[in-house]
Design an enzyme around this catalytic site. Structure first.
Site, PDB file in Angstrom:
ATOM      1  N   LYS A   3       0.869  -1.185   0.000  1.00 49.23           N
ATOM      2  CA  LYS A   3       0.000   0.000   0.000  1.00 49.23           C
ATOM      3  C   LYS A   3       0.894   1.219   0.000  1.00 49.23           C
ATOM      4  O   LYS A   3       2.057   1.137   0.416  1.00 49.23           O
ATOM      5  CB  LYS A   3      -0.886   0.019   1.247  1.00 49.23           C
ATOM      6  CG  LYS A   3      -2.137   0.853   1.095  1.00 49.23           C
ATOM      7  CD  LYS A   3      -3.257   0.070   0.433  1.00 49.23           C
ATOM      8  CE  LYS A   3      -4.500   0.900   0.241  1.00 49.23           C
ATOM      9  NZ  LYS A   3      -5.619   0.054  -0.238  1.00 49.23           N
TER      10      LYS A   3
ATOM     11  N   ASP B 174      -6.747   4.301  -4.633  1.00 53.80           N
ATOM     12  CA  ASP B 174      -7.433   4.130  -3.340  1.00 53.80           C
ATOM     13  C   ASP B 174      -8.107   5.484  -3.054  1.00 53.80           C
ATOM     14  O   ASP B 174      -8.305   6.274  -3.994  1.00 53.80           O
ATOM     15  CB  ASP B 174      -6.427   3.727  -2.245  1.00 53.80           C
ATOM     16  CG  ASP B 174      -7.106   3.354  -0.930  1.00 53.80           C
ATOM     17  OD1 ASP B 174      -7.772   2.308  -0.883  1.00 53.80           O
ATOM     18  OD2 ASP B 174      -6.997   4.113   0.056  1.00 53.80           O
TER      19      ASP B 174
HETATM   20  P1  NAD Z   1     -13.156   7.612  -2.472  1.00 56.89           P
HETATM   21  O1  NAD Z   1     -12.164   8.674  -2.248  1.00 56.89           O
HETATM   22  O2  NAD Z   1     -13.729   7.439  -3.830  1.00 56.89           O
HETATM   23  O3  NAD Z   1     -14.384   7.781  -1.447  1.00 56.89           O
HETATM   24  C1  NAD Z   1     -14.196   7.955  -0.081  1.00 56.89           C
HETATM   25  C2  NAD Z   1     -15.508   8.438   0.490  1.00 56.89           C
HETATM   26  O4  NAD Z   1     -15.395   8.561   1.906  1.00 56.89           O
HETATM   27  C3  NAD Z   1     -15.916   9.819  -0.045  1.00 56.89           C
HETATM   28  O5  NAD Z   1     -17.296   9.805  -0.324  1.00 56.89           O
HETATM   29  C4  NAD Z   1     -15.627  10.731   1.143  1.00 56.89           C
HETATM   30  O6  NAD Z   1     -16.452  11.868   1.163  1.00 56.89           O
HETATM   31  C5  NAD Z   1     -15.970   9.798   2.282  1.00 56.89           C
HETATM   32  N1  NAD Z   1     -15.449  10.278   3.549  1.00 56.89           N
HETATM   33  C6  NAD Z   1     -14.209  10.735   3.828  1.00 56.89           C
HETATM   34  N2  NAD Z   1     -14.139  11.127   5.112  1.00 56.89           N
HETATM   35  C7  NAD Z   1     -15.358  10.886   5.648  1.00 56.89           C
HETATM   36  C8  NAD Z   1     -15.933  11.086   6.936  1.00 56.89           C
HETATM   37  N3  NAD Z   1     -15.200  11.592   7.931  1.00 56.89           N
HETATM   38  N4  NAD Z   1     -17.231  10.741   7.116  1.00 56.89           N
HETATM   39  C9  NAD Z   1     -17.972  10.217   6.121  1.00 56.89           C
HETATM   40  N5  NAD Z   1     -17.475  10.004   4.891  1.00 56.89           N
HETATM   41  C10 NAD Z   1     -16.199  10.343   4.658  1.00 56.89           C
HETATM   42  O7  NAD Z   1     -12.461   6.265  -1.957  1.00 56.89           O
HETATM   43  P2  NAD Z   1     -12.864   4.774  -2.293  1.00 56.89           P
HETATM   44  O8  NAD Z   1     -11.937   4.290  -3.323  1.00 56.89           O
HETATM   45  O9  NAD Z   1     -14.319   4.659  -2.466  1.00 56.89           O
HETATM   46  O10 NAD Z   1     -12.415   4.061  -0.923  1.00 56.89           O
HETATM   47  C11 NAD Z   1     -13.276   3.979   0.204  1.00 56.89           C
HETATM   48  C12 NAD Z   1     -12.780   2.862   1.102  1.00 56.89           C
HETATM   49  O11 NAD Z   1     -12.775   1.633   0.361  1.00 56.89           O
HETATM   50  C13 NAD Z   1     -11.363   3.017   1.640  1.00 56.89           C
HETATM   51  O12 NAD Z   1     -11.285   2.389   2.889  1.00 56.89           O
HETATM   52  C14 NAD Z   1     -10.539   2.223   0.639  1.00 56.89           C
HETATM   53  O13 NAD Z   1      -9.303   1.794   1.177  1.00 56.89           O
HETATM   54  C15 NAD Z   1     -11.476   1.061   0.409  1.00 56.89           C
HETATM   55  N6  NAD Z   1     -11.249   0.312  -0.828  1.00 56.89           N
HETATM   56  C16 NAD Z   1     -11.260   0.925  -2.045  1.00 56.89           C
HETATM   57  C17 NAD Z   1     -11.105   0.157  -3.196  1.00 56.89           C
HETATM   58  C18 NAD Z   1     -11.198   0.749  -4.568  1.00 56.89           C
HETATM   59  O14 NAD Z   1     -11.167  -0.015  -5.545  1.00 56.89           O
HETATM   60  N7  NAD Z   1     -11.349   2.054  -4.724  1.00 56.89           N
HETATM   61  C19 NAD Z   1     -10.889  -1.216  -3.089  1.00 56.89           C
HETATM   62  C20 NAD Z   1     -10.898  -1.810  -1.834  1.00 56.89           C
HETATM   63  C21 NAD Z   1     -11.076  -1.029  -0.712  1.00 56.89           C
END
Ligand code: NAD
Length: 452
Positions: free
Chosen positions: A136, A176
């Site tokens: 990561k 991410d």
């Molecule tokens: P992203 O940046 O697209 O979305 C993140 C979301 O979280 C946004 O809507 C943001 O507004 C919200 N957020 C941030 N701080 C917040 C708070 N304090 N309260 C409420 N909402 C809040 O990111 P993503 O890619 O959707 O990733 C989200 C999670 O999923 C992370 O934990 C990431 O590690 C995990 N993840 C992502 C992927 C991927 O393919 N993108 C794969 C596996 C896991």
């Protein structure tokens, strides 16, 4: 180690709910803080390891990452001033294959977060039986605070700083939180330019999550949400639920949350509340997931706040909404005890990595709320990243239907392996998913040995 430190380690392990007093914690010098994310992550592994009798040397190897890389690089801003930016890449384990894992662009990202997320990638890839280890990384930057041109310079400088430590057969980053397909394209382009001299084959395979036009895979953008609903479809019946008619709330409406919501709604479920960094909204008659995603994408503030077809609500009203499924898809440690006390769902399915703390999870389980852990529920992203990498390396391009079909097979098999471990070890789903993942890694260490 002093007696005080030793006893605080023991207390920390007890208070984080683990039934171990593992010498590994002391041997590798883990922080004796039950609220520390890295401690929590490793403690969960050690708990599973104890139940399944995992060889001690495998526990020891997994308790710390193989490499922790931290870089600092100067970038000129649009106003002519220079900023020194901090970046990370943690390479946790590569027993199963090249390091694999996303890059977080966030102004509060810390080494401990990145270490924890790298660890989870090792577990996730192993559970999904992908030929990858875990890694990561991140850049300590707020992408919303920079122009496109500044972000391009930041991303290209970061790639240059870590280029000699990544590679299409060694360490393959992906998006991410805060990072996008466009960022991945700049990384792949910069790496390809630098790798030309070294004659690296398929240099753009160094990054996944690229735009489809530049070697990305069809289906990658929605893959994590798709995998999550595939797991739900497989596991809901045993919880006495089905997608059609189920109600849900979504915490975090970014890539994972908004796609999970749209695809779950397409299966007949109804979203009644959503939230992100801009606020909480609720409408018990239903919030159309596609319409909300369109609103967020076109809202200059980039969030759910102000959505006209739902009411703003308090944090308490959001968490306590009576629903079948709660989808945390934002950041880590967002479901601690206070939130777990409020949640009024039958199942929490983790779209985000590590959104539930051990104390939060204990409370949920004691209240009869099932938790489907992230290493299973959000493995769809890395699985389609793997498909992208295979397509790059074989100069091929798969249709969306083929990607979806292969993803479904992978997710259903990972869910089955988790279920089997749960039955065998009579434990919760998180421990079961870890056991299935660790079993795979232990077999590989037993076969290949450790050199020298
Ligand atoms: P992203 O940046 O697209 O979305 C993140 C979301 O979280 C946004 O809507 C943001 O507004 C919200 N957020 C941030 N701080 C917040 C708070 N304090 N309260 C409420 N909402 C809040 O990111 P993503 O890619 O959707 O990733 C989200 C999670 O999923 C992370 O934990 C990431 O590690 C995990 N993840 C992502 C992927 C991927 O393919 N993108 C794969 C596996 C896991």
């Amino acid at each position: 180690m002093s007696t005080a430190t030793a006893s605080s380690h023991a207390n920390a392990s007890k208070s984080s709910g683990q039934v171990f007093n593992s010498p590994i914690v002391q041997e590798v010098g883990l922080p004796a803080d039950p609220d520390n994310l890295y401690f929590q992550t490793v403690a969960t592994m050690l708990h599973a390891a104890e139940l399944m009798n995992l060889p001690k040397h495998v526990q020891l190897i997994l308790a710390q990452p193989k490499n922790e890389i931290m870089v600092h690089f100067p970038v000129q801003m649009d106003n002519g001033e220079w900023q020194l930016i901090k970046g990370y890449r943690v390479q946790h384990n590569n027993a199963l294959g090249p390091f694999k894992g996303g890059l977080r662009f966030h102004h509060e990202v810390h080494l401990d977060d990145v270490k924890s997320l790298a660890f989870l990638m090792t577990m996730k890839c192993s559970l999904a039986q992908l030929p990858y280890g875990g890694g990561k990384g991140g850049i300590r930057v707020n992408p919303r605070a920079h122009s496109n041109a500044e972000m391009e310079r930041i991303v290209r400088r970061f790639t240059t700083a870590i280029a000699h430590m990544i590679g299409p057969d060694y360490d393959i980053p992906a998006p991410d939180v805060g990072s996008t397909a466009q960022h991945m394209a700049w990384m792949a382009d910069t790496y390809s330019f630098l790798a030309e001299v070294g004659g690296v084959q398929n240099p753009h395979a160094v990054i996944t999550g690229k735009p489809v036009e530049y070697g990305g895979s069809k289906g990658r953008e929605k893959a994590t949400g798709q995998g999550l609903v595939d797991v739900l479809a497989e596991m809901l019946p045993e919880l006495g639920l089905q997608a059609k008619g189920a109600t849900f709330v979504t915490l975090g409406y970014g890539n994972v949350g908004s796609w999970a919501a749209r695809l779950f709604q397409d299966m007949g479920a109804k979203q009644i509340a959503a939230s992100d960094h801009t606020g909480f909204i609720r409408n018990d008659k239903g919030i159309d997931a596609h319409d909300l995603a369109h609103y967020v994408a076109n809202n200059p503030k980039g969030g759910v706040a102000g959505y006209p077809k739902a009411d703003a609500c308090s944090k308490e009203d959001f968490y306590s909404a009576k629903v079948d499924v709660f989808i945390p898809a934002a950041l880590e440690q967002m479901i601690k005890e206070p939130e777990a006390k409020l949640i009024n769902a039958k199942v929490v399915v983790e779209g985000a990595n590590a959104p539930t703390t051990p104390a939060g999870e204990r409370l949920l389980l004691s209240r009869g709320i099932e938790v489907i852990p992230a290493i299973l529920a959000n493995a769809g992203g890395v699985t389609v990243s793997y498909f992208e990498w295979v397509q790059n390396k074989t100069f091929s391009s798969w249709e969306a239907e083929e990607v979806d079909r292969k993803l479904n097979i992978a997710m259903v098999s990972a869910a089955k392996r988790t279920r089997q471990a749960k039955q065998k070890y009579k434990c919760d789903l998180r421990t079961a998913a870890y056991i299935a993942a660790l079993d795979n890694i232990a077999k590989v260490y037993a076969i290949r040995g450790i050199f020298p």
